[in-house]
Enzyme design. Sequence first.
Site, mmCIF file in Angstrom:
data_model
loop_
_atom_site.group_PDB
_atom_site.id
_atom_site.type_symbol
_atom_site.label_atom_id
_atom_site.label_comp_id
_atom_site.label_asym_id
_atom_site.label_seq_id
_atom_site.Cartn_x
_atom_site.Cartn_y
_atom_site.Cartn_z
ATOM 1 N N MET A 35 0.832 -1.194 0.000
ATOM 2 C CA MET A 35 0.000 0.000 0.000
ATOM 3 C C MET A 35 0.873 1.254 0.000
ATOM 4 S SD MET A 35 -2.742 0.907 2.895
ATOM 5 C CE MET A 35 -1.414 1.191 4.020
ATOM 6 N N SER A 108 3.296 -6.583 2.246
ATOM 7 C CA SER A 108 2.145 -6.121 3.023
ATOM 8 C C SER A 108 0.842 -6.629 2.394
ATOM 9 C CB SER A 108 2.214 -4.595 3.141
ATOM 10 O OG SER A 108 1.357 -4.135 4.146
ATOM 11 N N GLN A 109 -0.100 -5.752 2.030
ATOM 12 C CA GLN A 109 -1.386 -6.249 1.516
ATOM 13 C C GLN A 109 -1.213 -7.072 0.232
ATOM 14 O OE1 GLN A 109 -3.781 -2.709 1.004
ATOM 15 N NE2 GLN A 109 -2.886 -2.195 -0.977
ATOM 16 N N ASP A 230 6.220 -4.098 14.426
ATOM 17 C CA ASP A 230 5.137 -3.612 13.557
ATOM 18 C C ASP A 230 3.982 -3.065 14.394
ATOM 19 O OD1 ASP A 230 3.265 -3.244 11.526
ATOM 20 O OD2 ASP A 230 3.809 -5.106 10.494
ATOM 21 N N HIS A 291 6.941 -1.982 10.481
ATOM 22 C CA HIS A 291 6.282 -2.506 9.293
ATOM 23 C C HIS A 291 7.078 -2.209 8.019
ATOM 24 C CE1 HIS A 291 2.990 -4.061 6.982
ATOM 25 N NE2 HIS A 291 2.833 -2.932 6.325
#
Length: 321
Positions: A35, A108-109, A230, A291
């Site tokens: 993202m 990530s996503q 994170d 993160h």
Amino acid sequence: MGLLNLLLALAAVPSILGAVVSTSTPRPLVIWHGMGDSHASPGMVEFGEVIAEIHPGIFIHSVYIEEDQEEDRRAGFYGNVNEQVDFVAEQIANITELKDGFDAIGFSQGGQFLRAYVERYNSPPVHNLITFGSQHMGIIGISDIPTCRPWDLMCQAARRAAKSSVYSHWAQTNIVQAQYYRDPDRMDSYLASNKFLADINNEIPDTHNTTYAKNLAILNKLVLVLFSKDVTVVPKESSWFGSYAPSNETFPGDKKVIPMRMQELYLHDTIGLKRLDKGGGVVFRTCDGVHMQLTDDCWRPLVEEFVGGAVRGTPSLRIQV
Ligand SMILES: *[C@@H]1O[C@H](CO)[C@@H](O)[C@H](O)[C@H]1NC(C)=O
Ligand SMILES: *[C@@H]1O[C@H](CO)[C@@H](O)[C@H](O)[C@H]1NC(C)=O
Ligand SMILES: *[C@@H]1O[C@H](CO)[C@@H](O)[C@H](O)[C@H]1NC(C)=O
């Protein structure tokens, strides 16, 4: 051919002296960015270049929703994730270099989106899937994610709407992060309205898709990377298929994390995760940092071990000259 592929093709021109001569082709790689990033951002291009140094001659495809950088970045916030996964499946199927299969890295996503590709399509098949800081069991806080740029008023309005009614049909088909928002205290709303995460996790009663389990279970390795500090992904254990247990009424502040092997979807093996794990196919790794703090120590050993293996059936002989 996307910009990244072109740059990598240029970077992969072999040099004569000191080169590693390989008689086998490394397995291709597909990367789905995270993202706020886009398919050919400087960071993505650089990442591709260092992978090409580690695995000379590797073909890398960086997934895009839009070819335009800014539009692609926006597509990480707005859009229908199921449609995006469909589009990417078609994009991947169109690339000849990938036709015999590939390894995949999801940032990530991008990690849960690639898992959706494996479960729903897997044609061509994924060999190893590595996910960095992904939200496999969702997130509980949309507000925890820095998303809109200060001048992007439409984005801010959309996010306010999403926050107040995350399970509305509109948010669930337009706001990407809402489509993996999973609140253990509102499971009924989640199961009734979520069409992405609840679906790929086969959590909706009586609608289990056995294809998902069959496809996930045949991965060679599923490498789950969690970032130790994170605070963007809440809970961070979501990267390892962990999620918060429902709130404890007596001790409201007492948040317990249910680990992967105690999740319903694991115990009932609804997505093939247990089968994969029993066969040694699930690898848990931790990277030190916040993160997506992708230090060399974090990603390099993983890229060396799980990316670019010789294409099945080809002998892997490397000669140092
Ligand atoms: C795949 O290829 C077909 C035929 O060339 C083309 O029409 C289509 O737009 C491509 N799809 C994607 C997602 O790239
Ligand atoms: C299960 O998923 C596969 C792959 O996406 C799809 O083709 C199939 O129609 C689905 N089956 C059901 C019963 O929804
Ligand atoms: C709430 O937490 C306490 C202390 O950890 C525990 O003894 C109790 O069983 C929990 N209650 C529920 C309903 O989970």
